[in-house]
Write a protein that holds these residues in place. Structure first.
Motif, mmCIF file in Angstrom:
data_model
loop_
_atom_site.group_PDB
_atom_site.id
_atom_site.type_symbol
_atom_site.label_atom_id
_atom_site.label_comp_id
_atom_site.label_asym_id
_atom_site.label_seq_id
_atom_site.Cartn_x
_atom_site.Cartn_y
_atom_site.Cartn_z
ATOM 1 N N LYS A 1 44.654 2.664 8.235
ATOM 2 C CA LYS A 1 45.145 3.481 8.923
ATOM 3 C C LYS A 1 45.099 4.810 8.312
ATOM 4 O O LYS A 1 44.611 5.782 8.989
ATOM 5 N N ASN A 2 45.658 5.010 6.958
ATOM 6 C CA ASN A 2 45.272 6.200 6.456
ATOM 7 C C ASN A 2 44.086 6.977 6.117
ATOM 8 O O ASN A 2 43.625 7.875 6.709
ATOM 9 N N LEU A 3 43.202 6.541 6.620
ATOM 10 C CA LEU A 3 42.155 6.790 5.364
ATOM 11 C C LEU A 3 41.185 6.818 7.166
ATOM 12 O O LEU A 3 40.747 7.774 7.476
ATOM 13 N N PHE B 1 40.342 11.129 11.156
ATOM 14 C CA PHE B 1 39.953 12.304 12.043
ATOM 15 C C PHE B 1 40.921 13.977 12.255
ATOM 16 O O PHE B 1 39.731 14.596 12.320
ATOM 17 N N ILE B 2 41.785 13.834 11.492
ATOM 18 C CA ILE B 2 42.167 15.650 10.727
ATOM 19 C C ILE B 2 40.406 16.219 9.611
ATOM 20 O O ILE B 2 40.539 17.660 10.342
ATOM 21 N N VAL B 3 40.284 15.629 9.500
ATOM 22 C CA VAL B 3 38.275 16.156 8.350
ATOM 23 C C VAL B 3 37.594 16.236 9.266
ATOM 24 O O VAL B 3 36.837 17.613 9.717
ATOM 25 N N LEU B 4 37.032 15.415 10.654
ATOM 26 C CA LEU B 4 36.687 15.803 11.308
ATOM 27 C C LEU B 4 37.229 17.149 12.570
ATOM 28 O O LEU B 4 35.933 17.651 13.058
ATOM 29 N N ILE C 1 32.141 29.795 5.477
ATOM 30 C CA ILE C 1 32.632 29.098 6.383
ATOM 31 C C ILE C 1 31.567 28.012 5.613
ATOM 32 O O ILE C 1 31.551 27.015 5.841
ATOM 33 N N SER C 2 30.586 28.641 5.691
ATOM 34 C CA SER C 2 29.699 26.920 5.461
ATOM 35 C C SER C 2 30.207 26.481 4.103
ATOM 36 O O SER C 2 29.320 25.130 3.229
ATOM 37 N N ILE C 3 30.174 27.465 3.176
ATOM 38 C CA ILE C 3 30.751 26.141 1.079
ATOM 39 C C ILE C 3 31.639 25.710 2.023
ATOM 40 O O ILE C 3 31.689 24.241 1.907
ATOM 41 N N VAL C 4 32.817 25.928 3.054
ATOM 42 C CA VAL C 4 33.929 25.069 3.251
ATOM 43 C C VAL C 4 33.570 23.589 4.092
ATOM 44 O O VAL C 4 33.606 22.535 3.679
ATOM 45 N N MET C 5 32.480 23.938 4.895
ATOM 46 C CA MET C 5 31.974 22.722 5.725
ATOM 47 C C MET C 5 31.245 22.181 5.166
ATOM 48 O O MET C 5 31.500 20.569 5.475
ATOM 49 N N ILE C 6 30.401 22.019 3.837
ATOM 50 C CA ILE C 6 29.913 21.300 2.807
ATOM 51 C C ILE C 6 30.707 20.605 2.091
ATOM 52 O O ILE C 6 30.358 19.291 2.237
ATOM 53 N N PHE C 7 32.072 21.376 1.981
ATOM 54 C CA PHE C 7 32.953 20.363 0.916
ATOM 55 C C PHE C 7 33.320 19.183 2.311
ATOM 56 O O PHE C 7 33.842 18.369 1.301
ATOM 57 N N LEU C 8 33.668 19.827 3.075
ATOM 58 C CA LEU C 8 34.709 19.006 4.272
ATOM 59 C C LEU C 8 33.345 17.650 4.986
ATOM 60 O O LEU C 8 34.271 16.281 4.661
ATOM 61 N N LEU C 9 31.613 18.130 4.431
ATOM 62 C CA LEU C 9 31.331 16.957 5.098
ATOM 63 C C LEU C 9 31.281 16.495 3.780
ATOM 64 O O LEU C 9 30.930 14.541 3.845
ATOM 65 N N THR C 10 30.943 17.000 2.280
ATOM 66 C CA THR C 10 31.630 15.917 1.445
ATOM 67 C C THR C 10 32.199 14.821 1.479
ATOM 68 O O THR C 10 32.244 13.740 1.088
ATOM 69 N N ILE C 11 33.356 15.185 1.745
ATOM 70 C CA ILE C 11 35.180 14.754 1.563
ATOM 71 C C ILE C 11 34.633 13.033 2.393
ATOM 72 O O ILE C 11 34.702 11.945 2.476
ATOM 73 N N ILE C 12 34.288 13.803 3.782
ATOM 74 C CA ILE C 12 33.655 12.666 5.270
ATOM 75 C C ILE C 12 32.780 11.629 4.411
ATOM 76 O O ILE C 12 32.999 10.629 5.054
ATOM 77 N N THR C 13 32.085 12.370 4.137
ATOM 78 C CA THR C 13 30.922 11.534 3.472
ATOM 79 C C THR C 13 31.204 10.188 2.088
ATOM 80 O O THR C 13 31.408 8.589 2.616
ATOM 81 N N ILE C 14 32.757 10.830 1.301
ATOM 82 C CA ILE C 14 32.989 9.622 0.147
ATOM 83 C C ILE C 14 34.156 8.813 1.215
ATOM 84 O O ILE C 14 34.088 7.768 1.074
#
Length: 641
Positions: free
Chosen positions: A17-19, A24-27, A195-208
């Motif tokens: 559930k936490n995941l 959802f938050i990251v998306l 903004i692109s750097i932040v987006m890449i960081f978030l995408l990395t977290i989502i991928t992990i």
């Protein structure tokens, strides 16, 4: 133990559930950042367009000022030196400077102040242009003093100064705008990058996170997948075994059906044979026994004799068909060619069947589309009479109401014959076997129509032996049409069965003993025909059974004066061989000899390199005249026939 297992399951559920919540938050954050990136990129794109627009205005104004200077320098140079080469940059400036002014005005259409400057610049450029052209005109009219005086006039300098001042003001304003726009552009680039750097960081977290979740589920279902694969393999093996069994079962069923059909056909044939022989025999024996009755009148006795004769002919016809189909199946039938009038033969068949049609209240009609010159043909007269007799007889037999039409004509190198009826027609499945041996529309014991079912198979075999084709068009209840196509063989151009040809008096003086002819032909009978035809001329003959041999003969025998090239041959066709031969013997004449006789085909063959075209079948006069055209040393003397 159960409590521990339950706690472990609850822990896993909370993690999942936490995941999901974190995902959802990251998306959601990614969506917001994506929108921000889009807006930032749009702003960056707009700022770059504005920078490019300002740079383009500065460039165009500089170019106009440069052209103005060229204009001024060119006119002064020509006036001072008299050198006409100075006029070239003057003309160039004159052609392009006003186009630049027009383009510049379009670029500043959103700036009224700049548009006023462009209009002022345009005004002084026109003044300067008129002044320069006036100086050139004075110089050209030998008024050098006036022209030089004009150079140093105050008016000349004023025009140039005004142009430079306007351009300077123009560029100063655009440089201010350019600086501001570059600052905006740099700010947009910085924002976009952040903004692109932040987006890449978030995408990395989502991928992990997705990798962790995926790995968890993969571990859970790994064993299930393995079992599923084992089940799939087992099912495939079972399916393959079932397919093999079904395939063997289908083959056995087909073999059984074929065997049953064969037995049924044999039984039907034997029963039919017995019926067809016994019926006329019964009539013959019965009426023959009645002839001994002393109380018979002469008319009755004559009637019985006629019936006996009819049934005897019917019995003889049955026996003849059986013997003939046996000869055809064993390859013992040969064609016997003769010359005859096709129209006369068809008229005779029409006359012989007309009474039979009238007895059945049917109308038998014939339509001749063959010209008198085409009526005399060569072919196997006896077999053609059998073929068309069978077709007409069947049409009458299977037609209860209506009419039978016989039509024939010539189409190019084909003789076309059609026999149409308004009878019972033929089902689609029967069309496929109608020309097979012992086949009829009905094969049951209680058939309405008699016959052995051999007429069409015999006719089909004869037509195929003559290189023709017989086709059927029919619908149940709407009648049938049998179409026959035969190669048209004129009386003058056909091949005798023993290849003995009569020498034509018109060509009796030909002497080609010093000439060599190559005959490229894969049909031995055609080669023999040409050899016999040309024997009296004394010409030397070489032969090639295909295109490859023809090329080889032309390479090895430079004495060859002419080639008769068949178009359709094995290994290499005549057109390909012609192209190769023409590549190394360009002036060697080649005559195409072919059964392709349509006008478009003739044009195609001649375009392919052949020097002349002779369609099959051809007459002796045709071939000799054509050879005479290319290699004859003496014109043929046309004598009396």
């Amino acid at each position: 133990m159960n409590y521990f297992h339950k706690g472990k399951m609850n822990f896993k559920t909370r993690i999942r559930k936490n995941l999901l919540l974190l995902t959802f938050i990251v998306l959601a954050g990614s969506g917001f950042l994506s929108y921000s990136i889009y807006k930032s990129y749009q702003k960056l794109f707009d700022s770059e367009e504005l920078v490019e627009h300002a740079e383009q205005i500065i460039y165009q104004s500089s170019d106009i000022l440069s052209l103005g200077k060229d204009l001024e320098a060119a006119s002064r140079g020509f006036v001072i030196s008299g050198d006409s080469t100075f006029l070239e940059p003057l003309l160039t400036a004159q052609k392009t400077i006003f186009a630049r002014i027009k383009k510049l005005k379009l670029l500043v259409d959103d700036n009224p102040q700049q548009q006023q400057r462009v209009d002022s610049l345009n005004f002084y450029i026109h003044k300067r242009m008129d002044f320069s052209l006036k100086m050139v005109e004075l110089k050209s009219n030998q008024e050098s003093a006036s022209a030089i005086a004009a150079i140093f006039a105050k008016q000349s300098k004023e025009y140039g100064d005004r142009m430079r001042q306007i351009t300077s003001n123009f560029q100063a304003e655009e440089n201010i705008l350019l600086k501001d726009r570059k600052n905006i552009n740099e700010h947009s680039i910085t924002t976009f990058n952040r903004i692109s750097i932040v987006m890449i960081f978030l995408l990395t977290i989502i991928t992990i996170l997705l990798i962790i979740a995926t790995g968890n589920y993969l571990l859970q279902f790994k064993q299930k997948e393995k079992r599923a694969e084992e089940l799939i393999i087992a099912n495939e093996v079972l399916r393959f075994q079932n397919e093999e069994k079904e395939k063997r079962a289908e083959e056995l069923i087909k073999a059984k059906e074929k065997a049953v059909e064969s037995d049924n056909l044999k039984s039907a044939f034997l029963n039919n044979l017995s019926h067809e022989i016994r019926t006329p025999m019964n009539h013959i024996l019965g009426f023959a026994s009645l002839l001994n009755d002393p109380g018979l009148t002469d008319d009755t006795r004559d009637e019985y004799v006629d019936l006996i004769n009819q049934q005897s002919h019917q019995l003889l016809h049955i026996i003849t068909d059986i013997v003939e189909i046996s000869r055809i199946m064993t390859g013992q039938v040969e064609l016997k060619f003769s010359t005859f009038n096709f129209v006369k033969i068809m008229d005779e068949l029409f006359a012989s069947f007309k009474p039979k049609a009238e007895r059945r209240n049917l109308q038998l009609r014939i339509r001749n589309k063959l010209s008198d010159t085409d009526a005399m043909i060569r072919g196997d007269l006896a077999k053609l009479k059998i073929v068309f007799g069978n077709l007409i007889e069947n049409a009458i037999k299977f037609t209860d109401i209506g009419n039978i039409d016989i039509e024939y004509s010539r189409s190019g190198d084909k003789l076309m014959i059609a026999v149409k009826d308004t009878g019972i027609g033929i089902e689609e499945q029967e069309k496929k076997v109608i020309f097979d041996n012992f086949r009829q529309i009905e094969i049951t014991m209680a058939r309405k129509y008699g016959g052995m079912g051999l007429g069409l198979s015999i006719s089909n075999a004869y037509i195929r032996m003559m290189s023709g084709v017989i086709r059927l068009e029919s619908e149940p209840g709407e009648g049938s049409t049998f179409l026959v196509e035969l190669p048209y063989m004129s009386a003058n151009g056909s091949i005798e069965s023993d290849l003995k040809l009569v020498q034509a008096p018109a060509f009796s003086q030909l002497n080609w003993k010093k000439k060599t002819l190559l005959i490229s032909e894969d049909e031995e009978a055609n080669s023999q025909y040409l050899q016999a035809l040309l024997k009296s001329t004394g010409i030397n003959l070489l032969f090639a059974p295909n295109g490859e041999k023809a090329v080889e003969q032309c390479k090895n025998h430079p004495e060859i004066d002419l080639v008769l090239m068949d178009i359709k041959m094995p290994k290499m066709d005549g057109l390909e061989a012609t192209k190769i031969i023409k590549s190394f013997r360009k002036n060697l004449p080649i005559i195409a000899v072919t059964a392709f006789a349509m006008p478009k085909e003739r044009e195609y063959i001649l375009r392919s390199g052949c020097d002349e075209y002779l369609p099959k079948p051809f007459s002796r006069e045709d071939i000799l005249t054509l050879i005479q055209k290319f290699i004859g040393t003496k014109e043929p003397s046309i004598g009396n026939n």
